[in-house]
Design a protein around this motif. Sequence first.
Motif, PDB file in Angstrom:
ATOM      1  N   MET A  11     -17.397 -20.422 -16.742  1.00 54.35           N
ATOM      2  CA  MET A  11     -16.682 -21.483 -16.049  1.00 54.35           C
ATOM      3  C   MET A  11     -17.503 -22.034 -14.880  1.00 54.35           C
ATOM      4  SD  MET A  11     -14.036 -23.405 -15.594  1.00 54.35           S
ATOM      5  CE  MET A  11     -12.405 -22.894 -16.080  1.00 54.35           C
ATOM      6  N   ILE A  12     -18.141 -21.168 -14.106  1.00 55.63           N
ATOM      7  CA  ILE A  12     -18.964 -21.620 -12.982  1.00 55.63           C
ATOM      8  C   ILE A  12     -20.109 -22.493 -13.476  1.00 55.63           C
ATOM      9  CG2 ILE A  12     -20.570 -20.859 -11.196  1.00 55.63           C
ATOM     10  CD1 ILE A  12     -17.718 -20.525 -10.396  1.00 55.63           C
ATOM     11  N   THR A  13     -20.766 -22.056 -14.550  1.00 48.16           N
ATOM     12  CA  THR A  13     -21.868 -22.841 -15.119  1.00 48.16           C
ATOM     13  C   THR A  13     -21.371 -24.197 -15.610  1.00 48.16           C
ATOM     14  OG1 THR A  13     -22.958 -20.796 -15.821  1.00 48.16           O
ATOM     15  CG2 THR A  13     -23.714 -22.843 -16.827  1.00 48.16           C
ATOM     16  N   ALA A  14     -20.198 -24.203 -16.243  1.00 50.37           N
ATOM     17  CA  ALA A  14     -19.641 -25.459 -16.755  1.00 50.37           C
ATOM     18  C   ALA A  14     -19.282 -26.411 -15.620  1.00 50.37           C
ATOM     19  CB  ALA A  14     -18.407 -25.164 -17.608  1.00 50.37           C
ATOM     20  N   ILE A  15     -18.726 -25.884 -14.550  1.00 51.29           N
ATOM     21  CA  ILE A  15     -18.363 -26.736 -13.411  1.00 51.29           C
ATOM     22  C   ILE A  15     -19.624 -27.302 -12.748  1.00 51.29           C
ATOM     23  CG2 ILE A  15     -17.347 -26.721 -11.098  1.00 51.29           C
ATOM     24  CD1 ILE A  15     -15.329 -24.659 -12.141  1.00 51.29           C
TER      25      ILE A  15
ATOM     26  N   LEU B  47     -23.583 -37.246 -16.826  1.00 52.86           N
ATOM     27  CA  LEU B  47     -24.655 -38.241 -16.915  1.00 52.86           C
ATOM     28  C   LEU B  47     -25.468 -38.317 -15.628  1.00 52.86           C
ATOM     29  CD1 LEU B  47     -22.854 -41.132 -18.817  1.00 52.86           C
ATOM     30  CD2 LEU B  47     -24.386 -39.392 -19.735  1.00 52.86           C
ATOM     31  N   SER B  48     -24.813 -38.138 -14.495  1.00 55.96           N
ATOM     32  CA  SER B  48     -25.542 -38.188 -13.224  1.00 55.96           C
ATOM     33  C   SER B  48     -26.532 -37.032 -13.116  1.00 55.96           C
ATOM     34  CB  SER B  48     -24.558 -38.158 -12.055  1.00 55.96           C
ATOM     35  OG  SER B  48     -23.834 -36.947 -12.030  1.00 55.96           O
ATOM     36  N   ILE B  49     -26.160 -35.890 -13.689  1.00 50.54           N
ATOM     37  CA  ILE B  49     -27.077 -34.742 -13.673  1.00 50.54           C
ATOM     38  C   ILE B  49     -28.296 -35.034 -14.540  1.00 50.54           C
ATOM     39  CG2 ILE B  49     -27.328 -32.319 -14.348  1.00 50.54           C
ATOM     40  CD1 ILE B  49     -24.398 -31.933 -13.576  1.00 50.54           C
ATOM     41  N   LEU B  50     -28.072 -35.658 -15.705  1.00 48.60           N
ATOM     42  CA  LEU B  50     -29.196 -36.014 -16.573  1.00 48.60           C
ATOM     43  C   LEU B  50     -30.059 -37.095 -15.932  1.00 48.60           C
ATOM     44  CD1 LEU B  50     -27.404 -36.100 -20.054  1.00 48.60           C
ATOM     45  CD2 LEU B  50     -29.027 -34.387 -19.240  1.00 48.60           C
ATOM     46  N   ALA B  51     -29.409 -38.043 -15.246  1.00 52.26           N
ATOM     47  CA  ALA B  51     -30.157 -39.123 -14.616  1.00 52.26           C
ATOM     48  C   ALA B  51     -31.022 -38.605 -13.480  1.00 52.26           C
ATOM     49  CB  ALA B  51     -29.189 -40.184 -14.088  1.00 52.26           C
ATOM     50  N   SER B  52     -30.546 -37.585 -12.762  1.00 55.52           N
ATOM     51  CA  SER B  52     -31.319 -37.046 -11.644  1.00 55.52           C
ATOM     52  C   SER B  52     -32.580 -36.336 -12.108  1.00 55.52           C
ATOM     53  CB  SER B  52     -30.453 -36.070 -10.834  1.00 55.52           C
ATOM     54  OG  SER B  52     -30.069 -34.958 -11.631  1.00 55.52           O
TER      55      SER B  52
ATOM     56  N   TYR C 107     -17.384 -30.928 -19.187  1.00 60.48           N
ATOM     57  CA  TYR C 107     -15.943 -31.098 -19.287  1.00 60.48           C
ATOM     58  C   TYR C 107     -15.297 -30.346 -20.458  1.00 60.48           C
ATOM     59  CZ  TYR C 107     -16.764 -34.927 -15.959  1.00 60.48           C
ATOM     60  OH  TYR C 107     -17.138 -35.676 -14.866  1.00 60.48           O
ATOM     61  N   PRO C 108     -15.848 -30.400 -21.669  1.00 62.98           N
ATOM     62  CA  PRO C 108     -15.197 -29.694 -22.781  1.00 62.98           C
ATOM     63  C   PRO C 108     -15.068 -28.187 -22.542  1.00 62.98           C
ATOM     64  CG  PRO C 108     -16.792 -31.274 -23.613  1.00 62.98           C
ATOM     65  CD  PRO C 108     -16.996 -31.207 -22.143  1.00 62.98           C
ATOM     66  N   VAL C 109     -16.075 -27.563 -21.954  1.00 64.72           N
ATOM     67  CA  VAL C 109     -16.010 -26.120 -21.702  1.00 64.72           C
ATOM     68  C   VAL C 109     -14.966 -25.816 -20.630  1.00 64.72           C
ATOM     69  CG1 VAL C 109     -17.304 -24.111 -20.909  1.00 64.72           C
ATOM     70  CG2 VAL C 109     -18.405 -25.779 -22.396  1.00 64.72           C
ATOM     71  N   ILE C 110     -14.933 -26.623 -19.582  1.00 64.29           N
ATOM     72  CA  ILE C 110     -13.931 -26.431 -18.529  1.00 64.29           C
ATOM     73  C   ILE C 110     -12.530 -26.526 -19.117  1.00 64.29           C
ATOM     74  CG2 ILE C 110     -13.001 -27.338 -16.368  1.00 64.29           C
ATOM     75  CD1 ILE C 110     -15.796 -28.413 -15.733  1.00 64.29           C
ATOM     76  N   MET C 111     -12.293 -27.528 -19.942  1.00 63.61           N
ATOM     77  CA  MET C 111     -10.971 -27.694 -20.540  1.00 63.61           C
ATOM     78  C   MET C 111     -10.656 -26.575 -21.526  1.00 63.61           C
ATOM     79  SD  MET C 111      -9.564 -30.167 -19.075  1.00 63.61           S
ATOM     80  CE  MET C 111      -8.115 -30.128 -20.118  1.00 63.61           C
ATOM     81  N   GLY C 112     -11.669 -26.101 -22.234  1.00 63.50           N
ATOM     82  CA  GLY C 112     -11.446 -25.000 -23.172  1.00 63.50           C
ATOM     83  C   GLY C 112     -10.984 -23.742 -22.460  1.00 63.50           C
TER      84      GLY C 112
ATOM     85  N   ARG D 191     -23.742 -29.431 -22.481  1.00 57.21           N
ATOM     86  CA  ARG D 191     -24.960 -28.768 -22.001  1.00 57.21           C
ATOM     87  C   ARG D 191     -25.731 -28.089 -23.122  1.00 57.21           C
ATOM     88  NH1 ARG D 191     -25.929 -23.597 -20.087  1.00 57.21           N
ATOM     89  NH2 ARG D 191     -23.743 -23.100 -20.473  1.00 57.21           N
ATOM     90  N   THR D 192     -25.021 -27.389 -24.022  1.00 59.90           N
ATOM     91  CA  THR D 192     -25.695 -26.593 -25.049  1.00 59.90           C
ATOM     92  C   THR D 192     -25.535 -27.150 -26.454  1.00 59.90           C
ATOM     93  OG1 THR D 192     -23.763 -25.168 -25.416  1.00 59.90           O
ATOM     94  CG2 THR D 192     -25.307 -24.530 -23.662  1.00 59.90           C
ATOM     95  N   SER D 193     -24.629 -28.121 -26.625  1.00 59.58           N
ATOM     96  CA  SER D 193     -24.306 -28.693 -27.943  1.00 59.58           C
ATOM     97  C   SER D 193     -23.685 -27.673 -28.887  1.00 59.58           C
ATOM     98  CB  SER D 193     -25.565 -29.295 -28.612  1.00 59.58           C
ATOM     99  OG  SER D 193     -26.070 -30.360 -27.819  1.00 59.58           O
ATOM    100  N   GLN D 194     -23.195 -26.547 -28.352  1.00 58.60           N
ATOM    101  CA  GLN D 194     -22.457 -25.567 -29.142  1.00 58.60           C
ATOM    102  C   GLN D 194     -20.971 -25.881 -29.072  1.00 58.60           C
ATOM    103  OE1 GLN D 194     -23.838 -21.986 -27.062  1.00 58.60           O
ATOM    104  NE2 GLN D 194     -24.985 -21.403 -28.888  1.00 58.60           N
ATOM    105  N   THR D 195     -20.224 -25.412 -30.072  1.00 59.83           N
ATOM    106  CA  THR D 195     -18.777 -25.610 -30.029  1.00 59.83           C
ATOM    107  C   THR D 195     -18.186 -24.758 -28.903  1.00 59.83           C
ATOM    108  OG1 THR D 195     -18.401 -23.851 -31.643  1.00 59.83           O
ATOM    109  CG2 THR D 195     -18.665 -26.091 -32.491  1.00 59.83           C
ATOM    110  N   VAL D 196     -17.180 -25.308 -28.229  1.00 56.43           N
ATOM    111  CA  VAL D 196     -16.571 -24.607 -27.098  1.00 56.43           C
ATOM    112  C   VAL D 196     -15.892 -23.321 -27.564  1.00 56.43           C
ATOM    113  CG1 VAL D 196     -14.803 -24.782 -25.307  1.00 56.43           C
ATOM    114  CG2 VAL D 196     -16.268 -26.742 -25.815  1.00 56.43           C
TER     115      VAL D 196
END
Length: 317
Positions: free
Chosen positions: A273-277, A35-40, A282-287, A83-88
């Motif tokens: 993983m780098i892009t997700a971090i 959310l902070s990224i979207l707010a910025s 969070y869902p991609v990192i956990m996946g 970020r992409t609204s695609q399934t992980v």
Amino acid sequence: MIKYVIKRLFYAIPVFLGITFTVYLLINLAPGGPLSILASSGEMSLSDLEALKASLGLDKPVLVRYFLWLADLLHGNLGTSYRTSQTVSMMIGQRIIPSLLLTGTGIIGAIIIGIPLGVVSACKPNSIWDHISTFVAFIGASVPNFFLSLLLIYVLAVKMKLFPTSGMYSAGSNGDWKDLLYHLALPAFVCGIQPIGNYIKQTKSSVLEVLNEEYIKTARSKGLRNVVIVIKHAFRNSLIPIVTTLSLSVPFLIGGAVVTEQIFAWPGIGSLMITAITSRDYPVIMGVAVLICVVVLVVNLILDLIYAALDPRIKFK
């Protein structure tokens, strides 16, 4: 053996829960958030951000969110990317083959070169092969991947124009295997140079230790050929530590060469993983964490079974 496998699988459950909870806690404790990224960006109002926060479940405590994520995982749902609204699962499925291709090529090449060099180095100390293997192991252990990647790109791609600088295929190509191999050469070499050093050192150390055993001296006194002694007795009985070293490559094989994939713009799991971090996805990192964790746990189980096959003194309990 079946009883042992079942017991190990039960032991793996708390390990899996501990690893995934630790990863989930750490990514939520990291500064910033999706959310902070979207707010910025200034594209969303505060009310929109609050509504989005509630819809994503980010307004709940971390522990509650973890168990909700775990419940979805038990139903086979890895979640949806912020970020992409695609399934992980789909995003990982698209990236796992390029990662396996890149790191698998590097590791297989390292095995083919590193293990024979280690054996020859142990059998012929202070020979030219021993000096070559020592030099290769030193380069693999001391040269950082990012430096070697940039050096190869500058010399072989930019100056000499022998290889492409990045990507998996050339722009506008039809994706044939020749173009793939052309793009694969440099990053695969970088991925293989570090493991090759580990394989040389471990193989040399293990074979040297076995060559000093009494039964090897007895075999020599019986007049057995040196090739037979090395292959049938020394190398076979030094396989357990070598196999252990090979198993340590599995997280690297599945997770991808993060730095190498980033520098060469290779579309693998490491770059995902780098892009997700970076975007706090969070869902991609956990996946990705789940994928690596499950594979490592399964490989450790298989490794124990291989130990028992290599050494009959090992018994299942």
